[in-house]
Write a protein that holds these residues in place. Sequence first.
Motif, PDB file in Angstrom:
ATOM      1  N   GLY A 136       0.779  -1.231   0.000  1.00 20.78           N
ATOM      2  CA  GLY A 136       0.000   0.000   0.000  1.00 20.78           C
ATOM      3  C   GLY A 136       0.809   1.278   0.000  1.00 20.78           C
ATOM      4  O   GLY A 136       0.568   2.177  -0.808  1.00 20.78           O
ATOM      5  N   HIS A 137       1.777   1.411   0.925  1.00 22.54           N
ATOM      6  CA  HIS A 137       2.472   2.696   1.031  1.00 22.54           C
ATOM      7  C   HIS A 137       3.316   2.985  -0.204  1.00 22.54           C
ATOM      8  O   HIS A 137       3.461   4.144  -0.602  1.00 22.54           O
ATOM      9  CB  HIS A 137       3.336   2.748   2.299  1.00 22.54           C
ATOM     10  N   GLN A 138       3.847   1.940  -0.847  1.00 24.37           N
ATOM     11  CA  GLN A 138       4.625   2.154  -2.071  1.00 24.37           C
ATOM     12  C   GLN A 138       3.720   2.634  -3.205  1.00 24.37           C
ATOM     13  O   GLN A 138       4.061   3.570  -3.942  1.00 24.37           O
ATOM     14  CB  GLN A 138       5.331   0.862  -2.471  1.00 24.37           C
ATOM     15  N   LEU A 139       2.567   2.003  -3.340  1.00 26.17           N
ATOM     16  CA  LEU A 139       1.624   2.408  -4.386  1.00 26.17           C
ATOM     17  C   LEU A 139       1.113   3.823  -4.139  1.00 26.17           C
ATOM     18  O   LEU A 139       0.952   4.610  -5.078  1.00 26.17           O
ATOM     19  CB  LEU A 139       0.455   1.430  -4.443  1.00 26.17           C
ATOM     20  N   TYR A 140       0.861   4.155  -2.863  1.00 24.47           N
ATOM     21  CA  TYR A 140       0.332   5.481  -2.540  1.00 24.47           C
ATOM     22  C   TYR A 140       1.334   6.572  -2.920  1.00 24.47           C
ATOM     23  O   TYR A 140       0.970   7.576  -3.539  1.00 24.47           O
ATOM     24  CB  TYR A 140       0.000   5.565  -1.051  1.00 24.47           C
ATOM     25  N   ILE A 141       2.592   6.383  -2.548  1.00 28.18           N
ATOM     26  CA  ILE A 141       3.607   7.395  -2.860  1.00 28.18           C
ATOM     27  C   ILE A 141       3.763   7.542  -4.372  1.00 28.18           C
ATOM     28  O   ILE A 141       3.828   8.658  -4.899  1.00 28.18           O
ATOM     29  CB  ILE A 141       4.952   7.029  -2.197  1.00 28.18           C
ATOM     30  N   ALA A 142       3.816   6.423  -5.087  1.00 30.56           N
ATOM     31  CA  ALA A 142       3.940   6.484  -6.547  1.00 30.56           C
ATOM     32  C   ALA A 142       2.751   7.214  -7.163  1.00 30.56           C
ATOM     33  O   ALA A 142       2.910   8.041  -8.072  1.00 30.56           O
ATOM     34  CB  ALA A 142       4.058   5.079  -7.122  1.00 30.56           C
ATOM     35  N   ASP A 143       1.556   6.931  -6.668  1.00 31.78           N
ATOM     36  CA  ASP A 143       0.348   7.574  -7.179  1.00 31.78           C
ATOM     37  C   ASP A 143       0.374   9.079  -6.930  1.00 31.78           C
ATOM     38  O   ASP A 143      -0.044   9.873  -7.771  1.00 31.78           O
ATOM     39  CB  ASP A 143      -0.878   6.944  -6.516  1.00 31.78           C
ATOM     40  N   ASP A 181      -1.870   7.240   3.113  1.00 30.42           N
ATOM     41  CA  ASP A 181      -3.315   7.276   3.293  1.00 30.42           C
ATOM     42  C   ASP A 181      -3.813   5.849   3.071  1.00 30.42           C
ATOM     43  O   ASP A 181      -3.858   5.362   1.940  1.00 30.42           O
ATOM     44  CB  ASP A 181      -3.944   8.246   2.283  1.00 30.42           C
ATOM     45  N   SER A 182      -4.150   5.175   4.152  1.00 30.31           N
ATOM     46  CA  SER A 182      -4.494   3.748   4.057  1.00 30.31           C
ATOM     47  C   SER A 182      -5.714   3.513   3.180  1.00 30.31           C
ATOM     48  O   SER A 182      -5.782   2.508   2.464  1.00 30.31           O
ATOM     49  CB  SER A 182      -4.735   3.172   5.452  1.00 30.31           C
ATOM     50  N   GLU A 183      -6.684   4.434   3.210  1.00 25.32           N
ATOM     51  CA  GLU A 183      -7.890   4.247   2.399  1.00 25.32           C
ATOM     52  C   GLU A 183      -7.566   4.310   0.910  1.00 25.32           C
ATOM     53  O   GLU A 183      -7.995   3.459   0.121  1.00 25.32           O
ATOM     54  CB  GLU A 183      -8.928   5.318   2.757  1.00 25.32           C
ATOM     55  N   ARG A 184      -6.783   5.314   0.517  1.00 26.29           N
ATOM     56  CA  ARG A 184      -6.395   5.429  -0.892  1.00 26.29           C
ATOM     57  C   ARG A 184      -5.507   4.252  -1.297  1.00 26.29           C
ATOM     58  O   ARG A 184      -5.629   3.720  -2.408  1.00 26.29           O
ATOM     59  CB  ARG A 184      -5.651   6.753  -1.109  1.00 26.29           C
ATOM     60  N   ALA A 185      -4.626   3.835  -0.380  1.00 25.76           N
ATOM     61  CA  ALA A 185      -3.747   2.708  -0.673  1.00 25.76           C
ATOM     62  C   ALA A 185      -4.552   1.434  -0.925  1.00 25.76           C
ATOM     63  O   ALA A 185      -4.241   0.655  -1.839  1.00 25.76           O
ATOM     64  CB  ALA A 185      -2.759   2.497   0.463  1.00 25.76           C
ATOM     65  N   GLU A 186      -5.582   1.206  -0.136  1.00 27.40           N
ATOM     66  CA  GLU A 186      -6.423   0.024  -0.328  1.00 27.40           C
ATOM     67  C   GLU A 186      -7.170   0.080  -1.651  1.00 27.40           C
ATOM     68  O   GLU A 186      -7.373  -0.939  -2.313  1.00 27.40           O
ATOM     69  CB  GLU A 186      -7.409  -0.123   0.834  1.00 27.40           C
ATOM     70  N   GLN A 187      -7.587   1.278  -2.043  1.00 26.08           N
ATOM     71  CA  GLN A 187      -8.243   1.423  -3.339  1.00 26.08           C
ATOM     72  C   GLN A 187      -7.305   1.047  -4.482  1.00 26.08           C
ATOM     73  O   GLN A 187      -7.691   0.360  -5.438  1.00 26.08           O
ATOM     74  CB  GLN A 187      -8.723   2.871  -3.519  1.00 26.08           C
ATOM     75  N   LEU A 188      -6.048   1.500  -4.373  1.00 22.30           N
ATOM     76  CA  LEU A 188      -5.060   1.176  -5.405  1.00 22.30           C
ATOM     77  C   LEU A 188      -4.778  -0.322  -5.438  1.00 22.30           C
ATOM     78  O   LEU A 188      -4.696  -0.931  -6.516  1.00 22.30           O
ATOM     79  CB  LEU A 188      -3.766   1.946  -5.142  1.00 22.30           C
ATOM     80  N   LYS A 189      -4.635  -0.930  -4.265  1.00 23.24           N
ATOM     81  CA  LYS A 189      -4.368  -2.372  -4.201  1.00 23.24           C
ATOM     82  C   LYS A 189      -5.514  -3.166  -4.808  1.00 23.24           C
ATOM     83  O   LYS A 189      -5.301  -4.121  -5.563  1.00 23.24           O
ATOM     84  CB  LYS A 189      -4.136  -2.794  -2.746  1.00 23.24           C
TER      85      LYS A 189
END
Length: 967
Positions: free
Chosen positions: A157-164, A696-704
Amino acid sequence: MTDFTPGQRWLSESETELGLGIIKELDYRLVTVGYPAVEEERTYAINNAPLSRVIFSTGDTIRTADELELVVTEVNELNGLKVYMAHPLGQPEDIQPVPETHLGHKLRLTTALDRLLSNQLSSNRWFELRVDALNAHCQQQQSTIKGLRGPRIDLIGHQLYIADQVANRFAPRVLLADEVGLGKTIEAGLILHQQLLSGRAKRVLVVVPSPLVHQWFVEMVRRFNLHFSIFDAERLNALQPKTSIKDMLAQIIEEEKAATESEDEDNGEAPEQTWDNPFLSEQLILCSTDFLAECDIDQLAAADWDLLVVDEAHHLEWAPDAPSDDYQRVETIARQARGLLLLTATPEQLGLESHYARLRLLDPDRYPSLEAFREEQSHYQDIASLAGKLHDEASWSADLKAEAARLLPDMTISEDQREAILAELLDRSGPGRVMFRNTRHNIAGFPARHVHGIPLPLPEEYHYESDEEREGHLHPETLFHDDRWCTLDPRVNWLEQFFKQHRKEKVLVICANRHTATDLHAHCNYKLGMNVAMFHEDMDLIERDRAAAFFADDVDGAQALICSEIGSEGRNFQFAHHLVLLDLPLNPDLLEQRIGRLDRIGQTEDIQIHVPYFEGHAQEVLFRWYHEGMDAFEHTNPAGHDIYLRSRDALEPLLCGDPEYTAIDALVSETRAVADELHTLMETGRDRLLELSSFDSERAEQLKQALADCDEDSPLPFMQRVFDRYGVDQEDHSDTAVILKPGQHMRDAFPGLPEEGITMTDSRATALARDDMQFLTWEHPMVTGSLEMLLTEHRGKAAVSLLKNPKINPGTLLIEAIYTIDAVAPKYLQADRFLPTTVIRHLLDANGKNISQAISHDGLSQQCHKMDKPLSRKIVGSQKPLLDKLLKADEARAVEEARGTIDGALEKMRQEQGHELARLKALQAKNPAVRDEEIQALEAQTEALEKVLGEARCQLEAVRVIVAGGA
């Protein structure tokens, strides 16, 4: 047999780019066709010549060899040749004969209607493949996670969030400062991949410490399909222009002459040298900090970089009055590069000055002086503390609300507005605009680590008298020049028993020296009969991949993988749970890298770390220093490097000779005190505001979840049809993988397919476990290259097929027309966010009525079958006026239908761009971390989007004439 007559005009079905051909010669079996437009000839077998007769009809526009355009009014035939009676445009009374031999040679049949009416027909399968490619292209452009789905990574999650967050910015300039083991390299790779795929970046320079060059190269290739060119002194010399003595003298004379002529104007300065810049020879360049220290830095900086990436940025030393040479060289490039990514796991641990130095590289205007930065930081901690309380406390006290209201006077402070208040506080303080830092405090999912020290007696043969050669004490087996040490070393005996006790478990063994690894591998394999693999730096990439794949195989694979130090770089073996450290490195960061091969998010079990060491020996010193002094085995140690610097004077003397236990105890005690001090300092300085803005755990979960859904949409079924069409041989490798090789009937090279073949998997789990396989996604270069190849070719644009349906009367005519709406724009504008390639499908009956709602494309295709080409051409020829009339009328309706889509895209663009522009301007007034360049780039982008979206067009992309036959 086709009747050919010299002088007739024919078109090559396989090479339409040759233009209109003319029959020159023929005999009983061969026909020779000349193509005047390209001044070439082709000779074909008469029985199967890939040619189609070009005959124009009344009302068609023809072009003569002298570029005169005429409208055909009548078609006659004389001795097998067509003679057209035609008049110039707008002059119907000026009728003149035009033999087909006088026609122009540059006939270009690019549109689907052109190809249909000139009988340039493809098979039914090519048409269906083209339509599927159009739909796939459309779906990929509409994806909300474009750029994230292609890399071979775990869904963390945190890797995807930062990239996004970062990759969607214009020329991002940020500090990636995640704690050790959280994947800064992955985050940087995701940002690079997305920026390159979207066209926001084209030229990238990556600078890393020398030991990490290989790791970065492998990571970029294996995980992101990004092929960097490694630049070193040897490669640079090879790229320098080779100039003869004569040419050099001539240039010197010219330069002196020019300098003399312009002396009055430029004070005698010689003109600047104009050698070609060798750094412009590649788009993606990877180099070491050592190379950076030696190269022509002005030449490197002038190479027009879209993005500069610097790993281990904390090594760039800086002081207000004495910045290091390395720092100044990076600064020279950073000032000219549009984007900048700095990577460091210790952004503030080396002091406030060091932290300021990193931020100053990112934006010198935002951070003009150290004094101003100190003042800002003194207030910043109060905001960070407030953010932590607002996030953590379920009920807010009156004092807490008052403090929040003081900083946010324009907002209603209430627990109901918790997310909005935190978001506004983060935006106004804005640490996440320039810096992202995640720690294990705010990221879950890591395994526990357990260490098992195994004290062993020191063999008599290992006693080493020298007090100076530290290597001999730390690695006594290196004193031998063959593998005899394996029979006397108790660590090897212990390892043998360990393998036997854990026969069904995977074991990773790491040792510092390559010769140690090879000797141990040979001993275990050939003398003990054990199933082990080997991995070291002298093996090439293919050999390493095979060794890693052999280790990963659960059925017939190796029980253990014995690695040299390189085994702790760039490879992940989280499917194993046992790590054996045959020796210990002196560098704490290197120890963390070793453990990090297993200690990763996604590890399913606790990690068991086994350390056999010699009692009363340098190895015991290191084990106790790491374990008892800094707890480095069972917990991550971000302060390890600083602990080493502060305790090395006491440590290093104990690594030579026979250390006394009292001295070891004193070292451990001193190290523990230093470690406690630094860990306390780091914890008290923990930045809650930064943590909240970095994840942002919520946004990270959406990306996952979005990526997990995409994994279910495999491109393999589509690609298998592409492979069949283009002659790529396929062979099943396993349930989740396929082997691809160039087939004997391949006409041209296939995108991304090497001559030796390739193994691909569409399973993320398999791809993560098997580095020797490529991960097949819709963003893989083979897939994107295939789509581009399909959509830029003419095959599939026009087809005729036979419909077998007993409910439809034989002879019924249907026309399936596929239109696309496209905005032609540079990649970096990302116009497809608002107007992706959009497919419009119409299905016409003989009266021109659109009945596409009655039957889908897939449903219709199941009933459509191949029709012989002669019959297909006969049908098109007989129905040409009707087809032309129906399709031209339908295209007008499609254009009108597209207008609504285009207007909707324009409105969406204006709203989103306007909202983002207003947000950035408001944010800049509160937070100077928002750069003027970002706002200016957004305004320019909006203006350009207004133009390209307004010019979007709708065109017929493919057409299929369908004739009903028997059931």
